[in-house]
Structures are given as structure tokens and as C-alpha cells.
Design an enzyme around this catalytic site. Structure first.
Site, PDB file in Angstrom:
ATOM      1  N   LYS A  14       0.884  -1.212  -0.081  1.00 10.51           N
ATOM      2  CA  LYS A  14       0.035  -0.013   0.076  1.00 10.51           C
ATOM      3  C   LYS A  14       0.986   1.349   0.099  1.00 10.51           C
ATOM      4  CE  LYS A  14      -2.457  -1.022   3.766  1.00 10.51           C
ATOM      5  NZ  LYS A  14      -2.112  -0.149   4.833  1.00 10.51           N
ATOM      6  N   ARG A  89     -10.557   1.355   7.282  1.00 10.83           N
ATOM      7  CA  ARG A  89     -10.139  -0.135   7.930  1.00 10.83           C
ATOM      8  C   ARG A  89     -11.407  -1.018   8.086  1.00 10.83           C
ATOM      9  NH1 ARG A  89      -4.584   0.199   8.051  1.00 10.83           N
ATOM     10  NH2 ARG A  89      -3.312  -1.523   8.955  1.00 10.83           N
ATOM     11  N   ARG A 128      11.018  -6.511   6.353  1.00  4.60           N
ATOM     12  CA  ARG A 128      11.146  -5.101   6.077  1.00  4.60           C
ATOM     13  C   ARG A 128      11.821  -4.198   6.916  1.00  4.60           C
ATOM     14  NH1 ARG A 128       5.204  -2.476   5.090  1.00  4.60           N
ATOM     15  NH2 ARG A 128       4.998  -2.900   7.169  1.00  4.60           N
ATOM     16  N   ARG A 163      10.024  -1.672  12.002  1.00  2.00           N
ATOM     17  CA  ARG A 163       8.905  -1.221  12.792  1.00  2.00           C
ATOM     18  C   ARG A 163       8.547  -1.949  13.798  1.00  2.00           C
ATOM     19  NH1 ARG A 163       4.232  -0.088   8.021  1.00  2.00           N
ATOM     20  NH2 ARG A 163       3.075  -1.071   9.790  1.00  2.00           N
ATOM     21  N   ARG A 174      -2.515  -8.857  12.713  1.00  4.74           N
ATOM     22  CA  ARG A 174      -2.919  -7.806  11.605  1.00  4.74           C
ATOM     23  C   ARG A 174      -3.670  -8.676  10.388  1.00  4.74           C
ATOM     24  NH1 ARG A 174       2.066  -4.728   9.922  1.00  4.74           N
ATOM     25  NH2 ARG A 174       0.900  -3.576   9.002  1.00  4.74           N
TER      26      ARG A 174
HETATM   27  P1  AMP Z   1      -0.366   0.481   8.356  1.00  3.22           P
HETATM   28  O1  AMP Z   1       0.764   1.439   8.598  1.00  3.22           O
HETATM   29  O2  AMP Z   1      -1.409   0.931   7.580  1.00  3.22           O
HETATM   30  O3  AMP Z   1      -0.181  -0.879   8.182  1.00  3.22           O
HETATM   31  O4  AMP Z   1      -1.156   0.665   9.995  1.00  3.22           O
HETATM   32  C1  AMP Z   1      -0.410   0.214  11.112  1.00  3.22           C
HETATM   33  C2  AMP Z   1      -1.349  -0.080  12.234  1.00  3.22           C
HETATM   34  O5  AMP Z   1      -1.892   1.184  12.579  1.00  3.22           O
HETATM   35  C3  AMP Z   1      -2.616  -1.123  12.072  1.00  3.22           C
HETATM   36  O6  AMP Z   1      -2.132  -2.303  12.445  1.00  3.22           O
HETATM   37  C4  AMP Z   1      -3.404  -0.376  13.320  1.00  3.22           C
HETATM   38  O7  AMP Z   1      -3.137  -0.748  14.578  1.00  3.22           O
HETATM   39  C5  AMP Z   1      -3.356   1.073  13.047  1.00  3.22           C
HETATM   40  N1  AMP Z   1      -4.182   1.929  12.279  1.00  3.22           N
HETATM   41  C6  AMP Z   1      -3.634   2.241  10.837  1.00  3.22           C
HETATM   42  N2  AMP Z   1      -4.586   2.634  10.011  1.00  3.22           N
HETATM   43  C7  AMP Z   1      -5.857   2.607  10.720  1.00  3.22           C
HETATM   44  C8  AMP Z   1      -7.301   2.815  10.851  1.00  3.22           C
HETATM   45  N3  AMP Z   1      -7.759   3.472   9.546  1.00  3.22           N
HETATM   46  N4  AMP Z   1      -8.099   2.540  11.557  1.00  3.22           N
HETATM   47  C9  AMP Z   1      -7.398   2.055  12.982  1.00  3.22           C
HETATM   48  N5  AMP Z   1      -6.189   1.542  13.210  1.00  3.22           N
HETATM   49  C10 AMP Z   1      -5.347   2.078  12.010  1.00  3.22           C
END
Ligand code: AMP
Length: 219
Positions: A14, A89, A128, A163, A174
Site C-alpha cells: 500500500k 479499515r 522489512r 517497525r 494484523r
Molecule cells: P499500516 O501502517 O497501515 O499498516 O497501519 C499500522 C497499524 O496502525 C495498524 O495495524 C493499526 O493498528 C493502525 N491503523 C492504521 N490505520 C488505521 C485505521 N484506519 N483505523 C484503525 N487503526 C489503524
């Protein structure tokens, strides 16, 4: 105004696609994960809550994420459009977002679903490496994505970091969260006729071509 949403399981690329799209169409890349990572450094109750939920692989509270996002979308650079990476999400967030779009007199143009096999996603996550300074992403297990010098960024020579949520346990959680909460968005956007499936398991260039071709043929 060009408004794009990217939906995907963890490590489908993404962030990478959002960056490429941002350059191609000159609109900002808005990652709710990045906004939350930033907010998680605050030494407040809110900061600790966000950090904890992210490390557990859970979704952060809808109202909190929405508040942060709404603030960001009001900034000037969003006036010609933006790419949302990681939002919505779940269906509640999508509904809340639809109301906001209505209020702002905007609409959502494209939702791209990046499909990737779970094993490929796992390998991408566990290997990563990120450059905190310039944002470039590497992978220690994938030959084409390794840094030239171990643990150093090819672009700015900074030390690469992992991360906190890039580990096996958080990945499994996740992925489960994605299946339970995010996958229902496929039906939500299919009904609205704005969902496009993209195979994200080949290469980032191939994924980008598929997305660009879809936008190009519909503009
Ligand atoms: P990402 O960087 O998109 O993989 O997001 C990392 C983490 O941030 C996710 O596993 C969630 O814990 C949190 N997160 C990111 N976007 C959202 C969202 N729209 N709603 C709730 N939690 C989010």
C-alpha cells in the site's frame, strides 16, 4: 480532484503504491499508519494507547483516527485530491468517511484492492527495513530489495530500522484483523461500483501499471 483509497492486507505494498501515485498525479499520500506512528510518540495517555494497540495489531478507535484524518484532509495540499493508505479499515470508518465527503462536497473516485498471498506478505513484513530519514523501504530477505550495504540506506546512508509491529505475532494478528474487519469493505465498495482488484504479488512496477491503466482508461 482525484481521490483514491488503497485497501490491502499487511505488506501488500500500500505504502509503496501510494508513494508512486503521489508522484504520478501530484497529490499527497496520507497514511493513517504514519499519522498514528507519529502520534504514538507523544508522552500522553493517547500516545501510549495508540502505541499499545498498534503493537498488538489491533485497530485504533474509530473516532480517534477519524479526528486525526479530518484534520489532515482540511490542509491546503489536499484540494486537488489525495491517496488514502490504510483508511478506511472497517465499514464504520467507510460510512463515517462517506458522510464527511458529502459535507466537503467531494466524492471518492477509486478504491484499489491490492491482493497478495499470505506467505508473500509474511516474507515482506518480516524482512522489512525502513529508512527513518528519507522513507525508503528495503527487505533483507528479497534480493532485489536489499540495501547495497547491510543495514544502511542506499540514498542517505542512514541506519535502517524495523517497525515495532513487523514481527510474526503482530503479523498474524494484523492479518486476522484484515480478514475480519477490512475485507467486508470489498462488498461495501463493490456495491458502489468503485472497487478495482489489483494483483500485488508480482512486482511493485507491475502493480503500479495495473493501477495506472485502470485510472487511465477511466479518466
Ligand atoms: P499500516 O501502517 O497501515 O499498516 O497501519 C499500522 C497499524 O496502525 C495498524 O495495524 C493499526 O493498528 C493502525 N491503523 C492504521 N490505520 C488505521 C485505521 N484506519 N483505523 C484503525 N487503526 C489503524
Amino acid at each position: 480532484m482525484l481521490s483514491i483509497v488503497l485497501i490491502a492486507p499487511p505488506a501488500a505494498g500500500k505504502g509503496t503504491q501510494a508513494n508512486l501515485l503521489s508522484v504520478e498525479y501530484n497529490i499527497p499520500h496520507i497514511s493513517t499508519g504514519d499519522i498514528l506512528r507519529e502520534a504514538s510518540h507523544e508522552e500522553t495517555e493517547r500516545g501510549s494507547y495508540i502505541k499499545r494497540e498498534m503493537e498488538l495489531g489491533n485497530l485504533v478507535d474509530n473516532n480517534l483516527i477519524f479526528e486525526l484524518l479530518e484534520e489532515r484532509l482540511k490542509e491546503k495540499d489536499c484540494k486537488n485530491g489525495y491517496i488514502l493508505d490504510g483508511f478506511p479499515r472497517n465499514v464504520e470508518q467507510a460510512e463515517q468517511y462517506d458522510l464527511l465527503l458529502e459535507k466537503m462536497n467531494n466524492k471518492l473516485d477509486y478504491v484499489f484492492l491490492l491482493d497478495v498471498d499470505k506467505d508473500i506478505a509474511k516474507k515482506r513484513i518480516l524482512g522489512r527495513l525502513n529508512c527513518r530519514k528519507c522513507g525508503k523501504v528495503y527487505n533483507e530477505f528479497i534480493k532485489e530489495a536489499m540495501p547495497k550495504e547491510v543495514n544502511h540506506c542506499d540514498v542517505c546512508n542512514s541506519i535502517l530500522t524495523k517497525r515495532n509491529d513487523d514481527n510474526v505475532e503482530t503479523f498474524e494478528e494484523r492479518f486476522k484483523t484484515y480478514i475480519e474487519k477490512t475485507k467486508p469493505l470489498i462488498d461495501y465498495y463493490t456495491t458502489k461500483h468503485i472497487l478495482y482488484h489489483v494483483n500485488s504479488g508480482i512486482s511493485k512496477e507491475n502493480t503500479f501499471e495495473q493501477i495506472k491503466n485502470t485510472i487511465g482508461s477511466l479518466l
